[in-house]
Motif scaffolding. Structure first.
Motif, PDB file in Angstrom:
ATOM      1  N   ALA A 145       8.863 -39.190  16.742  1.00 28.83           N
ATOM      2  CA  ALA A 145       9.143 -37.977  16.524  1.00 28.83           C
ATOM      3  C   ALA A 145      10.011 -37.633  14.879  1.00 28.83           C
ATOM      4  O   ALA A 145       8.742 -36.954  14.300  1.00 28.83           O
ATOM      5  CB  ALA A 145       8.807 -37.095  17.299  1.00 28.83           C
ATOM      6  N   LEU A 146      10.669 -38.427  14.821  1.00 34.24           N
ATOM      7  CA  LEU A 146      11.132 -37.726  13.242  1.00 34.24           C
ATOM      8  C   LEU A 146      11.096 -38.792  11.629  1.00 34.24           C
ATOM      9  O   LEU A 146      10.531 -37.685  11.127  1.00 34.24           O
ATOM     10  CB  LEU A 146      13.229 -38.131  13.480  1.00 34.24           C
ATOM     11  CG  LEU A 146      13.892 -37.632  14.571  1.00 34.24           C
ATOM     12  CD1 LEU A 146      14.880 -38.610  14.660  1.00 34.24           C
ATOM     13  CD2 LEU A 146      13.885 -36.234  14.372  1.00 34.24           C
ATOM     14  N   ARG A 147      10.272 -39.350  12.735  1.00 32.49           N
ATOM     15  CA  ARG A 147       9.451 -39.931  11.466  1.00 32.49           C
ATOM     16  C   ARG A 147       8.010 -38.889  10.853  1.00 32.49           C
ATOM     17  O   ARG A 147       7.483 -39.409   9.554  1.00 32.49           O
ATOM     18  CB  ARG A 147       9.039 -41.327  11.655  1.00 32.49           C
ATOM     19  CG  ARG A 147      10.096 -42.255  10.822  1.00 32.49           C
ATOM     20  CD  ARG A 147      10.258 -43.747  12.305  1.00 32.49           C
ATOM     21  NE  ARG A 147       8.445 -43.955  11.493  1.00 32.49           N
ATOM     22  CZ  ARG A 147       7.153 -44.905  10.790  1.00 32.49           C
ATOM     23  NH1 ARG A 147       8.782 -45.074  10.086  1.00 32.49           N
ATOM     24  NH2 ARG A 147       6.936 -45.131  10.445  1.00 32.49           N
ATOM     25  N   GLY A 148       7.461 -38.412  11.571  1.00 27.48           N
ATOM     26  CA  GLY A 148       6.711 -37.244  11.812  1.00 27.48           C
ATOM     27  C   GLY A 148       4.962 -38.440  11.825  1.00 27.48           C
ATOM     28  O   GLY A 148       3.971 -37.689  11.747  1.00 27.48           O
ATOM     29  N   ASP A 149       5.160 -39.462  12.303  1.00 28.33           N
ATOM     30  CA  ASP A 149       3.914 -40.109  12.745  1.00 28.33           C
ATOM     31  C   ASP A 149       3.186 -38.934  13.856  1.00 28.33           C
ATOM     32  O   ASP A 149       3.614 -38.658  14.539  1.00 28.33           O
ATOM     33  CB  ASP A 149       4.192 -41.723  13.531  1.00 28.33           C
ATOM     34  CG  ASP A 149       4.922 -41.994  12.779  1.00 28.33           C
ATOM     35  OD1 ASP A 149       4.863 -42.516  11.229  1.00 28.33           O
ATOM     36  OD2 ASP A 149       5.834 -43.463  13.229  1.00 28.33           O
ATOM     37  N   THR A 150       1.492 -39.453  13.525  1.00 28.61           N
ATOM     38  CA  THR A 150       0.847 -38.803  14.184  1.00 28.61           C
ATOM     39  C   THR A 150      -0.398 -39.955  15.010  1.00 28.61           C
ATOM     40  O   THR A 150      -1.464 -39.348  15.348  1.00 28.61           O
ATOM     41  CB  THR A 150       0.092 -37.637  13.876  1.00 28.61           C
ATOM     42  OG1 THR A 150      -0.614 -39.057  12.636  1.00 28.61           O
ATOM     43  CG2 THR A 150       0.836 -36.629  12.889  1.00 28.61           C
ATOM     44  N   TRP A 151      -0.419 -41.119  15.272  1.00 28.36           N
ATOM     45  CA  TRP A 151      -1.304 -42.225  15.241  1.00 28.36           C
ATOM     46  C   TRP A 151      -0.830 -42.066  16.726  1.00 28.36           C
ATOM     47  O   TRP A 151      -1.915 -43.045  17.173  1.00 28.36           O
ATOM     48  CB  TRP A 151      -0.989 -43.624  15.288  1.00 28.36           C
ATOM     49  CG  TRP A 151       0.482 -44.111  15.566  1.00 28.36           C
ATOM     50  CD1 TRP A 151       2.078 -43.726  13.876  1.00 28.36           C
ATOM     51  CD2 TRP A 151       1.466 -44.458  16.109  1.00 28.36           C
ATOM     52  NE1 TRP A 151       2.918 -44.599  14.901  1.00 28.36           N
ATOM     53  CE2 TRP A 151       2.976 -44.608  15.986  1.00 28.36           C
ATOM     54  CE3 TRP A 151       0.926 -45.197  17.719  1.00 28.36           C
ATOM     55  CZ2 TRP A 151       3.338 -45.467  16.827  1.00 28.36           C
ATOM     56  CZ3 TRP A 151       1.721 -45.994  18.421  1.00 28.36           C
ATOM     57  CH2 TRP A 151       3.259 -46.071  17.580  1.00 28.36           C
ATOM     58  N   LEU A 152      -0.348 -41.531  17.774  1.00 29.20           N
ATOM     59  CA  LEU A 152      -0.629 -41.542  19.622  1.00 29.20           C
ATOM     60  C   LEU A 152      -1.336 -40.170  19.070  1.00 29.20           C
ATOM     61  O   LEU A 152      -1.575 -39.239  19.079  1.00 29.20           O
ATOM     62  CB  LEU A 152       0.679 -41.475  19.964  1.00 29.20           C
ATOM     63  CG  LEU A 152       1.706 -42.525  20.153  1.00 29.20           C
ATOM     64  CD1 LEU A 152       3.459 -42.721  21.201  1.00 29.20           C
ATOM     65  CD2 LEU A 152       0.626 -43.756  21.036  1.00 29.20           C
ATOM     66  N   PRO A 153      -2.952 -40.383  20.639  1.00 28.81           N
ATOM     67  CA  PRO A 153      -3.440 -39.254  21.061  1.00 28.81           C
ATOM     68  C   PRO A 153      -2.069 -38.447  21.621  1.00 28.81           C
ATOM     69  O   PRO A 153      -1.077 -38.641  21.641  1.00 28.81           O
ATOM     70  CB  PRO A 153      -4.599 -40.000  21.794  1.00 28.81           C
ATOM     71  CG  PRO A 153      -4.524 -41.031  21.997  1.00 28.81           C
ATOM     72  CD  PRO A 153      -2.699 -41.892  21.100  1.00 28.81           C
ATOM     73  N   GLU A 154      -2.282 -36.981  21.663  1.00 33.02           N
ATOM     74  CA  GLU A 154      -1.526 -35.620  21.716  1.00 33.02           C
ATOM     75  C   GLU A 154      -1.423 -36.102  22.869  1.00 33.02           C
ATOM     76  O   GLU A 154      -0.284 -35.650  23.356  1.00 33.02           O
ATOM     77  CB  GLU A 154      -2.528 -34.479  21.204  1.00 33.02           C
ATOM     78  CG  GLU A 154      -1.547 -33.103  21.304  1.00 33.02           C
ATOM     79  CD  GLU A 154      -2.165 -31.881  21.351  1.00 33.02           C
ATOM     80  OE1 GLU A 154      -1.437 -31.221  21.295  1.00 33.02           O
ATOM     81  OE2 GLU A 154      -3.722 -32.025  20.787  1.00 33.02           O
ATOM     82  N   ARG A 155      -2.056 -36.120  24.294  1.00 29.78           N
ATOM     83  CA  ARG A 155      -1.745 -35.641  25.254  1.00 29.78           C
ATOM     84  C   ARG A 155      -1.110 -37.021  25.833  1.00 29.78           C
ATOM     85  O   ARG A 155      -0.059 -36.564  26.399  1.00 29.78           O
ATOM     86  CB  ARG A 155      -3.198 -35.407  25.616  1.00 29.78           C
ATOM     87  CG  ARG A 155      -2.918 -35.447  27.637  1.00 29.78           C
ATOM     88  CD  ARG A 155      -4.484 -35.164  28.009  1.00 29.78           C
ATOM     89  NE  ARG A 155      -4.578 -33.949  27.667  1.00 29.78           N
ATOM     90  CZ  ARG A 155      -5.457 -32.911  28.351  1.00 29.78           C
ATOM     91  NH1 ARG A 155      -6.339 -33.665  29.042  1.00 29.78           N
ATOM     92  NH2 ARG A 155      -5.838 -31.868  27.886  1.00 29.78           N
ATOM     93  N   LEU A 156      -1.171 -38.136  25.223  1.00 29.77           N
ATOM     94  CA  LEU A 156      -0.440 -39.420  25.778  1.00 29.77           C
ATOM     95  C   LEU A 156       1.253 -39.173  24.775  1.00 29.77           C
ATOM     96  O   LEU A 156       2.201 -39.459  25.329  1.00 29.77           O
ATOM     97  CB  LEU A 156      -1.318 -40.843  25.400  1.00 29.77           C
ATOM     98  CG  LEU A 156      -0.286 -42.120  25.428  1.00 29.77           C
ATOM     99  CD1 LEU A 156       0.250 -42.347  27.064  1.00 29.77           C
ATOM    100  CD2 LEU A 156      -1.042 -42.807  24.488  1.00 29.77           C
ATOM    101  N   ALA A 157       1.132 -39.209  23.415  1.00 27.44           N
ATOM    102  CA  ALA A 157       2.578 -38.594  22.528  1.00 27.44           C
ATOM    103  C   ALA A 157       3.081 -37.720  24.224  1.00 27.44           C
ATOM    104  O   ALA A 157       4.226 -37.403  24.203  1.00 27.44           O
ATOM    105  CB  ALA A 157       1.944 -37.736  21.375  1.00 27.44           C
ATOM    106  N   THR A 158       2.775 -36.136  24.003  1.00 27.60           N
ATOM    107  CA  THR A 158       3.186 -36.131  24.983  1.00 27.60           C
ATOM    108  C   THR A 158       4.036 -36.251  26.109  1.00 27.60           C
ATOM    109  O   THR A 158       4.909 -36.367  26.443  1.00 27.60           O
ATOM    110  CB  THR A 158       2.464 -34.213  25.565  1.00 27.60           C
ATOM    111  OG1 THR A 158       1.667 -33.532  24.926  1.00 27.60           O
ATOM    112  CG2 THR A 158       2.979 -33.388  26.911  1.00 27.60           C
ATOM    113  N   VAL A 159       3.227 -37.512  27.093  1.00 37.33           N
ATOM    114  CA  VAL A 159       3.545 -37.464  28.254  1.00 37.33           C
ATOM    115  C   VAL A 159       4.543 -38.691  27.767  1.00 37.33           C
ATOM    116  O   VAL A 159       5.756 -38.710  28.506  1.00 37.33           O
ATOM    117  CB  VAL A 159       3.028 -38.229  28.401  1.00 37.33           C
ATOM    118  CG1 VAL A 159       3.045 -39.172  29.679  1.00 37.33           C
ATOM    119  CG2 VAL A 159       1.643 -37.334  29.820  1.00 37.33           C
TER     120      VAL A 159
END
Length: 464
Positions: free
Chosen positions: A149-163
């Protein structure tokens, strides 16, 4: 047959989906008596067999004829009338239910029978656990998520990242509810309970705030070429977090160059943890800390979470119902530990619930009980491995120091892959956590809790 003339038999069976041993014994000279049955783990079965061979039979166990006759008030050798199996009202593993032999059987004295289900309570109360190791593992998961999160990565799907971002904190709240409810039930007094909670949280927290404000932040600012921090800003930062309710995350406009503008985004859940402690103390003092009340509270929090998940985008992560639900479920597991099976089938079903819940707007609506169950069962099951039964708890220091250290790395321009950043963060924070434990946290604990602090309660780690 042991040295007291008692014939011992054992077999292996699988009731309620769990493996165990049935250990039995026949009284001296008794050919027609039945077995004494105890469902337990393999390790516990071996321990009981060793203790049986080294010690005389217990008074109310499979005692010789004379002791059994004396306990029942009849003359030795006298026959008993026909009896029937009577289930014991208690749920503990140390209670014996007597069974009378038929009048026509040989021997004439009763065979005590003990039947214990393989439950969370029978495992947790009668063997070691690895909950401290599980907490450290969850703290490492939080470090890994913050690296993303702190690095600003976005390669995880949004819903999976939330879990992934929520499940570590949710698991900590479930563990906290389980252990804190245990600590309240076994307390020596309300004052001692409150002091134990305060001594576990505040010394480490206050030390971390001082180190962050006067060591980590100034060093990172100097390396990044930022102006020198002011004393007023540093003191204001410490004061704003001292009561666990964070109101100021920055110090004179730092940190910069990161996705989060606060120095320690891991502390905001501590206020909700303390609020859960207050609820336990208040309900316990009012004598309403009962399974029915906890179940009602859990249902209330679940209903609010469901309503938010259906009506508000992202509303399922609202802190009060989210943390209240997980903490209450953990406390309910402790209160009902002797009724909830310790089952591989239940673990498989819980895993399926979590996977399916990951595809819903709020996975906790479907999987909150599953997360709580897997945490307790997993931490208890891992206790069979001696290496994982930790006597020192580094998880608290890991979670409170990791976030400011990661922020400092990013301010200083550290550019690594996600795996490299996670590895660097853990390699740096674990020694710091060890110093925090041995120098600050452990000396602050009561003397009887310094070797194994887990029964005294838990804490909640960094938020996602």
């Amino acid at each position: 047959m042991d040295r007291n003339g008692v014939v011992v038999a054992r077999t292996c069976f699988r009731p309620h989906g769990g493996w165990g041993y049935a250990s039995g014994a026949l009284g001296r000279g008794t050919l027609g008596a039945g077995p004494r049955v105890l469902l337990t783990s393999r390790r516990e079965a071996r321990r009981r067999r060793r203790s049986t061979a080294a010690a005389p039979p217990p008074e109310h166990g499979w005692a010789p004829e004379v002791e059994s006759a004396a306990a029942s008030g009849r003359a030795p050798g006298a026959r008993r009338d026909r009896g029937h199996l009577r289930r014991d009202d208690h749920r503990t593993a140390d209670t014996v239910s007597p069974v009378s032999t038929p009048s026509g059987s040989r021997g004439g004295h009763p065979w005590p029978v003990q039947v214990t289900r393989d439950t969370i309570g029978s495992r947790f109360d009668h063997g070691p656990n690895a909950l401290s190791f599980l907490r450290l593992l969850l703290a490492a998961e939080v470090v890994a998520w913050h690296s993303y999160a702190l690095r600003g990565d976005t390669w995880l799907p949004e819903r999976l990242a939330t879990v992934v971002g929520d499940i570590g904190v949710d698991a900590f709240f479930a563990l906290s509810g389980f252990l804190v409810c245990r600590a309240w039930v076994g307390r020596s007094g309300t004052r001692a309970f409150v002091l134990a909670r305060a001594r576990r949280i505040f010394p480490g927290l206050w030390t971390c705030l001082l180190v962050t404000a006067f060591v980590i932040a100034p060093l990172a600012s100097a390396v990044a070429g930022m102006p020198q921090l002011t004393l007023a800003g540093q003191l204001q930062y410490v004061w704003s977090h001292a009561d666990t309710w964070a109101t100021q995350g920055e110090i004179d406009g730092t940190p910069v160059g990161t996705a989060d503008r606060g120095w320690n985004g891991s502390l905001w859940t501590l206020g909700y943890e303390v609020a859960c402690y207050v609820v336990i103390v208040a309900s316990g003092a009012a004598r309403v800390l009962r399974p029915g009340v906890l179940a009602a509270l859990a249902f209330l929090f679940w209903t609010v979470s469901l309503e938010l998940a259906l009506t508000v985008p992202g509303g399922g992560s609202w802190a009060p119902p989210r943390f209240g639900l997980m903490f209450t479920l953990g406390a309910l597991l402790w209160m009902q530990r002797d009724r909830i099976p310790f089952s591989r089938l239940w673990c498989a079903l819980a895993t399926v619930c979590i996977v399916v819940g990951a595809f819903t707007p709020d996975y906790r609506v479907m999987a909150a009980p599953a997360v709580a169950y897997l945490c307790i069962v997993g931490g208890t099951a891992l206790g069979r491995y001696e290496l994982l039964v930790l006597r020192h708890d580094l998880s608290y220091g890991t979670y409170i120091y990791a976030f400011p250290i990661q922020q400092a790395f990013l301010m200083c321009g550290v550019t690594l892959t996600w795996v490299g950043f996670v590895s660097l963060s853990l390699a740096t924070v674990l020694p710091v956590a060890a110093v925090s434990w041995y120098v600050v946290e452990r000396p602050a604990l009561p003397r009887d809790r310094r070797r194994d602090p887990s029964p005294a309660g838990s804490y909640v780690p960094a938020a996602s």
